[in-house]
Structure formats: C-alpha cells, structure tokens
Design a protein around this motif. Structure first.
Motif, PDB file in Angstrom:
ATOM      1  N   ALA A 151       9.655  -3.091  -8.550  1.00 39.73           N
ATOM      2  CA  ALA A 151       8.192  -3.094  -8.448  1.00 39.73           C
ATOM      3  C   ALA A 151       7.555  -4.035  -9.460  1.00 39.73           C
ATOM      4  CB  ALA A 151       7.647  -1.682  -8.657  1.00 39.73           C
ATOM      5  N   GLU A 152       8.337  -4.553 -10.381  1.00 39.08           N
ATOM      6  CA  GLU A 152       7.781  -5.428 -11.418  1.00 39.08           C
ATOM      7  C   GLU A 152       7.119  -6.658 -10.803  1.00 39.08           C
ATOM      8  OE1 GLU A 152      10.717  -6.471 -14.300  1.00 39.08           O
ATOM      9  OE2 GLU A 152      11.107  -4.390 -14.913  1.00 39.08           O
ATOM     10  N   GLY A 153       5.857  -6.862 -11.151  1.00 41.76           N
ATOM     11  CA  GLY A 153       5.126  -8.034 -10.686  1.00 41.76           C
ATOM     12  C   GLY A 153       4.580  -7.943  -9.270  1.00 41.76           C
ATOM     13  N   VAL A 154       4.741  -6.804  -8.607  1.00 48.31           N
ATOM     14  CA  VAL A 154       4.270  -6.638  -7.225  1.00 48.31           C
ATOM     15  C   VAL A 154       2.859  -6.049  -7.224  1.00 48.31           C
ATOM     16  CG1 VAL A 154       4.662  -5.419  -5.040  1.00 48.31           C
ATOM     17  CG2 VAL A 154       6.603  -6.368  -6.311  1.00 48.31           C
ATOM     18  N   ASP A 155       2.016  -6.552  -6.335  1.00 48.09           N
ATOM     19  CA  ASP A 155       0.653  -6.026  -6.173  1.00 48.09           C
ATOM     20  C   ASP A 155       0.725  -4.753  -5.333  1.00 48.09           C
ATOM     21  OD1 ASP A 155      -2.036  -5.532  -5.799  1.00 48.09           O
ATOM     22  OD2 ASP A 155      -2.384  -7.274  -4.503  1.00 48.09           O
ATOM     23  N   ILE A 156       0.631  -3.587  -6.000  1.00 46.22           N
ATOM     24  CA  ILE A 156       0.710  -2.299  -5.316  1.00 46.22           C
ATOM     25  C   ILE A 156      -0.619  -1.574  -5.457  1.00 46.22           C
ATOM     26  CG2 ILE A 156       1.956  -0.110  -5.100  1.00 46.22           C
ATOM     27  CD1 ILE A 156       4.279  -1.389  -6.592  1.00 46.22           C
ATOM     28  N   GLN A 157      -1.155  -1.117  -4.337  1.00 46.65           N
ATOM     29  CA  GLN A 157      -2.348  -0.276  -4.353  1.00 46.65           C
ATOM     30  C   GLN A 157      -1.920   1.151  -4.020  1.00 46.65           C
ATOM     31  OE1 GLN A 157      -5.838  -1.655  -2.311  1.00 46.65           O
ATOM     32  NE2 GLN A 157      -5.494  -3.801  -2.846  1.00 46.65           N
ATOM     33  N   TYR A 158      -2.187   2.057  -4.954  1.00 43.54           N
ATOM     34  CA  TYR A 158      -1.733   3.437  -4.811  1.00 43.54           C
ATOM     35  C   TYR A 158      -2.807   4.321  -4.182  1.00 43.54           C
ATOM     36  CZ  TYR A 158       2.175   2.151  -7.839  1.00 43.54           C
ATOM     37  OH  TYR A 158       3.301   1.564  -8.355  1.00 43.54           O
ATOM     38  N   GLY A 159      -2.360   5.487  -3.711  1.00 42.53           N
ATOM     39  CA  GLY A 159      -3.274   6.437  -3.089  1.00 42.53           C
ATOM     40  C   GLY A 159      -3.791   5.974  -1.746  1.00 42.53           C
ATOM     41  N   LYS A 160      -2.983   5.136  -1.060  1.00 39.22           N
ATOM     42  CA  LYS A 160      -3.411   4.564   0.220  1.00 39.22           C
ATOM     43  C   LYS A 160      -2.564   5.151   1.349  1.00 39.22           C
ATOM     44  CE  LYS A 160      -6.510   1.916  -1.638  1.00 39.22           C
ATOM     45  NZ  LYS A 160      -7.949   2.176  -1.410  1.00 39.22           N
ATOM     46  N   PHE A 175       0.848  -1.185   0.000  1.00 38.98           N
ATOM     47  CA  PHE A 175       0.000   0.000   0.000  1.00 38.98           C
ATOM     48  C   PHE A 175       0.891   1.245   0.000  1.00 38.98           C
ATOM     49  CE2 PHE A 175      -2.278  -3.482   1.880  1.00 38.98           C
ATOM     50  CZ  PHE A 175      -3.519  -3.433   1.262  1.00 38.98           C
ATOM     51  N   GLU A 176       0.702   2.091  -1.000  1.00 39.64           N
ATOM     52  CA  GLU A 176       1.567   3.245  -1.197  1.00 39.64           C
ATOM     53  C   GLU A 176       0.740   4.525  -1.225  1.00 39.64           C
ATOM     54  OE1 GLU A 176       4.162   6.050  -1.768  1.00 39.64           O
ATOM     55  OE2 GLU A 176       4.819   3.988  -1.329  1.00 39.64           O
TER      56      GLU A 176
END
Length: 427
Positions: free
Chosen positions: A144-153, A59-60
């Motif tokens: 970050a390649e292939g990582v599940d990142i949720q932005y705006g968190k 979570f980013e």
C-alpha cells in the motif's frame, strides 16, 4: 524510449484495497514492459523498470487498512515473476519483511510436506522452490506504500452518465456515503462477494456457489513453547498439511513471530476442512468448538496437540467452502472489469487464488500499456485482458474445486492435483 502517456487524463478506479487491487495500483504507476528478472541472494529482484504513470485511485470500504479482525497468510509460488513486475524496487527490497518469518530466505529446495493425519506417515514432499509465505496484513501494508487509497468507501452502484467530447465513455462509482468518482476504467478487485461482479452480471449469475459437502474451520492461535519449537524442528519450519482417511484435511502455517526468542508468542494459522453434512448445526461458538474438538481427537501428532492447545475462547471461524466458475461479463465498452477473487474466487487447498490474482495485476497493466502508449482502443485492450482471465480463471476455479473434493476422499486423494502437481500452475 518515450515514457510520456498518450492520454494524460486516463484515470483508473480500483474498488478494493486487497492484494490484487494494491498490486494493480502499484503497477499502473510503474511497470508497463516486463522487466529483466534475476535471482539475487535467493530473493527475486528486477534490474529495469519503465514508468507508466497512469492515475489510479483505490477505494476501500474499511476505515483504515487491515481494520477487519480476520487475518490469514498465503503462499506465492509460480507468480513471483509477475509479482516483481508489479512492484517498484523499493518494495521488492522489503518483501522479506512481510513473510511469516522475516528472517527466512526462500530456498531452491523448499517443499510442502503432506502427512497422513491418522498415522503421522509422511505421504509426500511437494516441491515449492523459493516459496514466499506472506503474512497478509503485513503484505497489504507493504504494497500500500505510495498508493492513493480512499477509505470508508463502500460501493453502492456503478453508472455511465458521461461521455467526453472526443467520444470516450466514462464510468462513475457511486458510494454509500453519497460521494462519487468518475474515471475511464473501473476494476472490481473487491473479493469473492464482489459488488462489481454483481453489477456486471446481476445477483443470480454473480452469486458464489457452495462446494458440495465441504466445511471449513479456521483459527489463529499460539502453541506452548515446546510444541512450537518441535513443529519447526521436526516437521517443517513454516507449514505442514495432514489428510485423514475419514475425510478431513488439516493445514498449519506459521503466521507471525512477535518475539523470536519466545516460541510461546509465535502465532499459527490452522484450517480444518471436512466432508460437512448440511444437517450439522454450527451456528454458535460452542457448536463450532465441539466440531473442532471432535476432529482434533481423531488426529495424530503434531496436529492433535496443535488443535487441542488452542484456547477455548479463541476466535474461530466457520464457513462453507464456495467458489464461482468464471464466465464472460459485459465490460460496458471496456470501462468495467474484474480481477483477483472478484473474477475467479476458488477453493484454497492448492494455494492458487493469490497466484492467479498476481498474474491478473501484471496482465491488466500490460493490456493498458497498449491503450495509453500504442493507441489501441480501450475496449480492444480490455478484451485481450478479459479473454485470458476468463479462460485461465475458469480453469483454475474448476481445477481447484475438483482438487478440494478429491482430497476429502481417501481413495481419490493420492490422485488429486495437490498430490500430483503440488502448487504448480497447470497450463
């Protein structure tokens, strides 16, 4: 070897998509037993990997990767083995592309030069074998390649409202946009001003501590073509450091090469630290630039020309150097922990921050292997990780702080850990 997961529903929440958060995410889906490691063509590679496959969501708070304008670069020294432990072969094969100079191969005889910034005399060549100097935005994009990142968190708080039918504690991350995420473990990888650390320890105990009387100015800029070529030819191809008897330290590093044939396009990162007096006013761009120019006029070449050639309107950052000596935290039954700068934010003059963070990422995943593959209770597995991180982290923070103070005292500088030990990990 059985590669199945003992608990297929185990879910790790990582707060922060910085280097350590992304390395943890890469490692959780990949390596759980240290691989065999080899050197091939001067680049570290590994020959085996064991799939762990733990579900991990990062979570980013940024709306997209590398949204924030401030950039920097960093060196990877003694943590190259745990770095390869965290990454799949496909990314290891591309590590060179994230270097400040993608065409530069790490060398066994690499060194870090330290100069007298008043006279230009070379004080010491610090050994830095097979040094990797990484451009942070490119390094982040690569890992970050292939990582599940949720932005705006942006994290608001943390709660523990649920317990599973078999008695396992769950942790909930609550975000400012009103959403939430539930997992078995939450790792705060959210930097030196960690919101997760504040949750675990409270605002007072978690607060950064200013290092006495050390200020820092930083800039990323270009140089005239002749100067850029001269620095790389006559001093060092990617970095150099100068110490001034009046109590200042200047560090220069190549940052990016947009066009190899046009030296005037090459970007450089400069950081200037000095014995800062709290009565100095550095609240405006004019005051910040004035402080920069005052020190620039005391420096010899190439530091003087490098500092004075920076455009007057170039963005420049001022901050007080700060750290946080690591203390134990209540990990809420093994469900909330810290890594990287959230666990041990330290001063940067010996380049230990990222190297310790990489070690965290590898060590955490080894601990989690004992939980999901060997059945060790999560609280016990995390206690093994945290005991090592707290002890190593506090030592690294304290050593880095002492070093930063000593290099700004000319009579003590030559006895500093920077001059005596270079970038090596101190056991």
């Amino acid at each position: 070897m059985d590669l199945s997961i003992s608990d297929p529903n185990f879910h790790v929440l990582v707060v922060g998509a910085g280097s350590v958060g992304l390395l943890i995410a890469q490692n959780l889906k990949k390596v759980c037993i240290p691989p065999k490691l080899t050197f091939q063509s001067d680049l570290i590679t590994h020959s085996t990997s064991t799939q762990l496959g733990i579900k991990c969501t990062v979570f980013e708070r940024e709306s997209y990767l590398n949204q924030r304008p401030r950039e920097w670069n960093f060196g990877i020294y003694w943590a190259q083995v745990p770095l390869t432990e965290c990454l799949p072969q496909s990314i290891i094969d591309k590590l060179s592309t994230a270097q400040v100079d993608p065409d530069r191969a790490p060398r066994e005889d690499d060194f870090f030069p330290i100069f007298n910034a008043q006279t230009g005399v070379l004080l010491k060549k610090l050994p830095a074998a097979n040094m990797l100097r990484m451009n942070r935005p490119r390094f982040r994009a690569l890992i970050a390649e292939g990582v599940d990142i949720q932005y705006g968190k942006r994290l608001r708080t943390i709660a523990h409202p649920n317990v599973t039918a078999d008695g396992k504690n769950l942790v909930t991350a609550l975000f400012e946009d009103g959403t939430e995420a539930i997992g078995n473990l939450l790792i705060g990888a959210d930097g030196s001003r960690s919101k997760v650390r504040e949750y675990l320890l409270g605002p007072r105990l978690a607060a950064l501590q200013l290092l006495p009387l050390v200020g820092c100015l930083a800039i990323i800029t270009t140089f005239p073509a002749d100067l850029a070529r001269k620095i790389r030819k006559d001093y060092h191809d990617i970095l150099l450091n100068g110490s001034h008897p009046d109590g200042a330290n200047i560090f220069m590093s190549l940052h990016e090469i947009p066009s190899p044939s046009q030296p005037e396009t090459w970007k450089w990162m400069l950081t200037l630290t000095w014995k800062y007096c709290p009565t100095e006013s550095l609240s405006t761009r004019t005051e910040i630039r004035s402080a920069w120019d005052t020190w620039a006029n005391k420096l010899t070449e190439p530091f003087h020309s490098a500092c004075t050639s920076a455009p007057k309107d170039a963005p420049m950052w001022f901050e007080r150097v700060a750290h946080w000596p690591t203390v134990e935290w209540d990990d809420r039954w093994g469900t909330v922990s810290l890594a990287g700068d959230a666990a041990h934010p330290m001063t940067f003059h010996r380049g230990q921050g990222l190297n310790n963070a990489i070690h965290d990422a590898a060590h955490l995943c080894r601990a989690l292997y004992t939980h999901v593959k060997e059945g060790k209770p999560l609280a016990e597995a995390m206690a093994v990780y945290e005991t090592e991180v707290v002890e190593r982290g506090r030592k690294a923070v304290e050593e880095s702080a002492m070093n930063s103070l000593m290099i700004h005292e000319w009579e003590k500088m030559k006895e500093s850990m920077l001059l005596r030990n270079g970038m090596k990990k101190i056991s």
